[in-house]
Design a protein around this motif. Structure first.
Motif, PDB file in Angstrom:
ATOM      1  N   ASP A 199       2.308 -47.647 -44.061  1.00  0.00           N
ATOM      2  CA  ASP A 199       1.476 -47.777 -42.887  1.00  0.00           C
ATOM      3  C   ASP A 199       0.712 -46.422 -42.754  1.00  0.00           C
ATOM      4  OD1 ASP A 199       1.722 -49.100 -39.969  1.00  0.00           O
ATOM      5  OD2 ASP A 199       1.477 -46.776 -39.770  1.00  0.00           O
ATOM      6  N   ALA A 200      -0.511 -46.659 -42.482  1.00  0.00           N
ATOM      7  CA  ALA A 200      -1.561 -45.534 -42.122  1.00  0.00           C
ATOM      8  C   ALA A 200      -2.091 -45.692 -40.779  1.00  0.00           C
ATOM      9  CB  ALA A 200      -2.540 -45.420 -43.363  1.00  0.00           C
ATOM     10  N   ARG A 201      -2.057 -44.656 -40.089  1.00  0.00           N
ATOM     11  CA  ARG A 201      -2.922 -44.520 -38.812  1.00  0.00           C
ATOM     12  C   ARG A 201      -3.713 -43.478 -38.516  1.00  0.00           C
ATOM     13  NH1 ARG A 201      -0.708 -43.484 -33.324  1.00  0.00           N
ATOM     14  NH2 ARG A 201      -1.353 -44.896 -31.957  1.00  0.00           N
ATOM     15  N   HIS A 202      -4.760 -43.676 -37.670  1.00  0.00           N
ATOM     16  CA  HIS A 202      -5.752 -42.686 -36.977  1.00  0.00           C
ATOM     17  C   HIS A 202      -5.617 -43.110 -35.558  1.00  0.00           C
ATOM     18  CE1 HIS A 202      -8.708 -39.866 -36.182  1.00  0.00           C
ATOM     19  NE2 HIS A 202      -9.684 -40.776 -35.902  1.00  0.00           N
ATOM     20  N   SER A 203      -5.637 -41.798 -34.876  1.00  0.00           N
ATOM     21  CA  SER A 203      -5.746 -42.167 -33.296  1.00  0.00           C
ATOM     22  C   SER A 203      -6.224 -41.144 -32.573  1.00  0.00           C
ATOM     23  CB  SER A 203      -4.361 -42.470 -32.776  1.00  0.00           C
ATOM     24  OG  SER A 203      -3.631 -41.303 -32.799  1.00  0.00           O
ATOM     25  N   ARG A 204      -7.080 -41.173 -31.402  1.00  0.00           N
ATOM     26  CA  ARG A 204      -7.531 -40.262 -30.604  1.00  0.00           C
ATOM     27  C   ARG A 204      -6.628 -40.707 -29.364  1.00  0.00           C
ATOM     28  NH1 ARG A 204     -12.009 -37.343 -28.579  1.00  0.00           N
ATOM     29  NH2 ARG A 204     -12.011 -36.480 -30.657  1.00  0.00           N
ATOM     30  N   GLU A 205      -6.050 -39.676 -28.810  1.00  0.00           N
ATOM     31  CA  GLU A 205      -5.237 -39.792 -27.558  1.00  0.00           C
ATOM     32  C   GLU A 205      -5.362 -39.132 -26.463  1.00  0.00           C
ATOM     33  OE1 GLU A 205      -1.010 -40.871 -28.517  1.00  0.00           O
ATOM     34  OE2 GLU A 205      -1.336 -41.338 -30.482  1.00  0.00           O
ATOM     35  N   ILE A 206      -5.352 -39.297 -25.281  1.00  0.00           N
ATOM     36  CA  ILE A 206      -5.122 -38.077 -24.123  1.00  0.00           C
ATOM     37  C   ILE A 206      -3.804 -37.778 -23.749  1.00  0.00           C
ATOM     38  CG2 ILE A 206      -5.822 -38.067 -21.779  1.00  0.00           C
ATOM     39  CD1 ILE A 206      -8.095 -40.109 -22.173  1.00  0.00           C
ATOM     40  N   VAL A 207      -3.491 -36.390 -23.776  1.00  0.00           N
ATOM     41  CA  VAL A 207      -2.319 -36.005 -23.364  1.00  0.00           C
ATOM     42  C   VAL A 207      -1.968 -36.458 -21.850  1.00  0.00           C
ATOM     43  CG1 VAL A 207      -0.873 -33.893 -23.079  1.00  0.00           C
ATOM     44  CG2 VAL A 207      -2.502 -34.158 -25.051  1.00  0.00           C
ATOM     45  N   GLU A 208      -0.857 -36.879 -21.627  1.00  0.00           N
ATOM     46  CA  GLU A 208      -0.405 -37.114 -20.524  1.00  0.00           C
ATOM     47  C   GLU A 208      -0.005 -35.880 -19.541  1.00  0.00           C
ATOM     48  OE1 GLU A 208       0.172 -38.050 -17.191  1.00  0.00           O
ATOM     49  OE2 GLU A 208      -0.048 -39.847 -18.164  1.00  0.00           O
ATOM     50  N   PRO A 209      -0.736 -35.240 -18.720  1.00  0.00           N
ATOM     51  CA  PRO A 209      -0.539 -34.110 -17.855  1.00  0.00           C
ATOM     52  C   PRO A 209       0.700 -34.075 -17.294  1.00  0.00           C
ATOM     53  CG  PRO A 209      -2.468 -35.148 -16.902  1.00  0.00           C
ATOM     54  CD  PRO A 209      -2.068 -35.783 -18.089  1.00  0.00           C
ATOM     55  N   PHE A 210       1.140 -35.329 -16.980  1.00  0.00           N
ATOM     56  CA  PHE A 210       2.512 -35.285 -15.994  1.00  0.00           C
ATOM     57  C   PHE A 210       3.873 -34.736 -16.808  1.00  0.00           C
ATOM     58  CE2 PHE A 210       5.237 -37.000 -12.686  1.00  0.00           C
ATOM     59  CZ  PHE A 210       4.651 -36.738 -11.535  1.00  0.00           C
ATOM     60  N   ARG A 211       3.509 -34.877 -18.134  1.00  0.00           N
ATOM     61  CA  ARG A 211       4.817 -34.580 -18.824  1.00  0.00           C
ATOM     62  C   ARG A 211       5.076 -32.948 -18.546  1.00  0.00           C
ATOM     63  NH1 ARG A 211       7.566 -38.790 -20.517  1.00  0.00           N
ATOM     64  NH2 ARG A 211       6.272 -40.442 -21.566  1.00  0.00           N
ATOM     65  N   SER A 212       6.103 -32.540 -19.114  1.00  0.00           N
ATOM     66  CA  SER A 212       6.707 -31.266 -19.059  1.00  0.00           C
ATOM     67  C   SER A 212       5.708 -30.322 -19.567  1.00  0.00           C
ATOM     68  CB  SER A 212       8.191 -31.047 -19.405  1.00  0.00           C
ATOM     69  OG  SER A 212       8.586 -29.720 -19.337  1.00  0.00           O
ATOM     70  N   GLY A 213       5.406 -29.056 -18.886  1.00  0.00           N
ATOM     71  CA  GLY A 213       4.571 -27.983 -19.493  1.00  0.00           C
ATOM     72  C   GLY A 213       3.200 -28.437 -19.284  1.00  0.00           C
TER      73      GLY A 213
END
Length: 476
Positions: A199-213
């Motif tokens: 399996d090979a994967r490339h992604s652009r993701e937005i960090v969920e700011p509600f997560r800790s820290g």
């Protein structure tokens, strides 16, 4: 162990299984009659499920399940419309196929193409993720699309999938941003019950700011690009199953802009990753197995700016039972040990109870309850904190009010315990929703959610939010 090679967003199931077209009619046959076994159990050796059925019953990838539950809460497409046959006992609500509402897809010879596109409108009460909620709410719209093509072969499989979404904010246009991923996967059946996967994967993701820290008070989203390639294999002989996989990955963060207009360098969070997994299972019955798995995960930060090195090696040893625990309870119950070793002696070595459990329970034929409990080592935004141990529990209830109207309720609790400081964060989220299939193509949904993050570190790190989303999609 990798999941089978079908599109990622179309394959993720609430139960964490792959109960779909790949199981076929074989799943409805008595165990003693599968794989050509003699129906007289006294005259024949123990008959085991086929490779595909065995994998579908107890290949539970917590990361895939977690991603699926996230997308359910956001109202984004997850489950393929080509699930298990109608009325099959023990099939989770969201995995059932209703031909009168299933999207036809496009058959291209021995390949099947599926796609869905749509849009949604939402209101977020705390866009900037700040403790001061005054004047921080905003409306935003989202356009999304997901597509996948998978082989329709009797043996082996290949698949390619992609998804894309973009947010458009009303007041805080600087928060606009896109997420996307491309995934290619394949499975080679080397024997009746053994296979190799890649399996090979490339992604652009937005960090969920509600997560800790999460960083508060930003005008832009924190984003990262991630590349992963993973190979693995499974050998099944008699009642024994052996599996292993290796993954190489890298994550690179994009700089953010603060409310004051300053550029916030995020490159110190970049890291390279290597994960090795090995597992062994012994089949007790036709659909139950005891297992033992070992995972070693190494993260090396490439641009650390902290006075201490955040490089860490995490090892997890988990054992338990998986499969059809009872006729109405399916999944995995696993506990063990989780250990985190930092390269820098200034950061403490941590050994805690390991947890990796995913359960699907069908109290009635119209209701499915999905439970997820995992414990993981996470990196901190402030590297000197030494990361934290995240303990996450999720419960999702799906109810089939009508054949084309599903109700959803999701409850999430997360406890984050930092290693080098006394900081502790607790996160609570509740989401309610409904999904309405109008016909073969048109899909509508609504989501209402509230969340609260409390922290003993800084007052501004305690946040609340309220969200409501109305969405529609067209499946091909």
């Amino acid at each position: 162990m990798l999941l089978a090679a079908i599109p990622v967003e179309l394959r993720a199931q609430t139960a964490g299984t792959e109960a779909g077209d790949r199981i076929g009619a074989e799943a409805t046959q008595p165990v003693g009659q599968r794989d050509g076994a003699n129906s007289d159990d006294r005259a024949a050796p123990p008959a085991l499920p086929s490779s595909l059925e065995t994998q579908s019953r107890y290949d539970y990838n917590s990361e895939v399940v977690d991603q699926a539950l996230d997308r359910y809460a956001a109202g984004l497409p997850v489950v393929s419309d080509h699930g298990s046959a109608p009325g099959m006992r023990g099939t989770p609500v969201r995995d059932r196929r209703h031909p009168e509402y299933a999207a036809p897809g496009l058959q291209l010879g021995s390949w099947k193409l599926s796609a869905q596109a749509g849009a949604s409108v939402s209101y977020d009460s705390n866009v900037l993720r700040d403790a001061d909620l005054d004047s921080k709410g905003d409306f935003y719209s989202r356009a999304f699309a997901v597509a996948g093509i998978a082989s329709d072969w009797g043996r082996h499989s290949l698949g390619l999938s992609a998804n894309f979404s973009h947010r458009f904010y009303g007041t805080y246009a600087s928060k606009d941003g896109s997420e996307y991923s491309v995934d290619a996967s394949g499975r080679l059946d080397v024997a009746q019950r053994s296979d190799l996967t890649l399996d090979a994967r490339h992604s652009r993701e937005i960090v969920e700011p509600f997560r800790s820290g999460g960083i508060t008070g930003l005008l832009t989203q924190v984003r990262f690009d991630e590349d992963e390639v993973e190979g693995g294999g499974t050998f099944r002989g008699g009642r024994v199953e052996l599996g292993g996989s290796a993954m190489l990955g890298r994550r690179r963060y994009v700089d953010a802009i603060t409310v004051a207009g300053d550029r916030l360098d995020q490159s110190y969070r970049d890291y390279d990753r290597m994960r090795l997994e090995a597992s062994a299972a012994y089949l007790l019955t036709g659909a139950n197995a005891v297992f033992l798995s070992y995972t070693r995960d190494r993260r090396r930060y490439t641009n650390s700016i902290a006075s201490v090195s955040p490089d860490v090696t995490t090892q997890e040893l988990i054992g338990g039972i998986r499969g059809e625990i009872t006729p109405l309870i399916r999944g995995q119950i696993g506990i063990g040990v989780l250990r985190s070793d930092y390269d820098d002696p200034a950061l403490p070595t941590t050994t805690v109870l390991g947890l990796n459990s995913k359960i699907t329970w069908l109290p009635t034929e119209l209701t499915t309850v999905t439970l997820l409990g995992v414990r993981e080592q996470e990196g901190s935004v402030r590297q000197s904190d030494g990361g934290y141990i995240a303990t996450r529990f999720r419960a999702q209830v799906d109810h089939e009010l009508l054949r084309n109207l599903l109700l959803l309720g999701q409850l999430e609790y997360e406890h984050d315990d930092y290693r080098a400081t006394s900081r502790i964060d607790d996160i609570y989220r509740v989401t309610l929703g409904a999904d309405w299939s109008v016909d073969h193509h048109l899909r509508n949904n609504i989501r209402i959610g509230v969340g609260r993050r409390s922290s003993n570190a800084l007052a501004r790190d305690s946040l609340s939010e309220f969200r409501i989303t109305l969405g529609t999609g067209y499946a091909f």
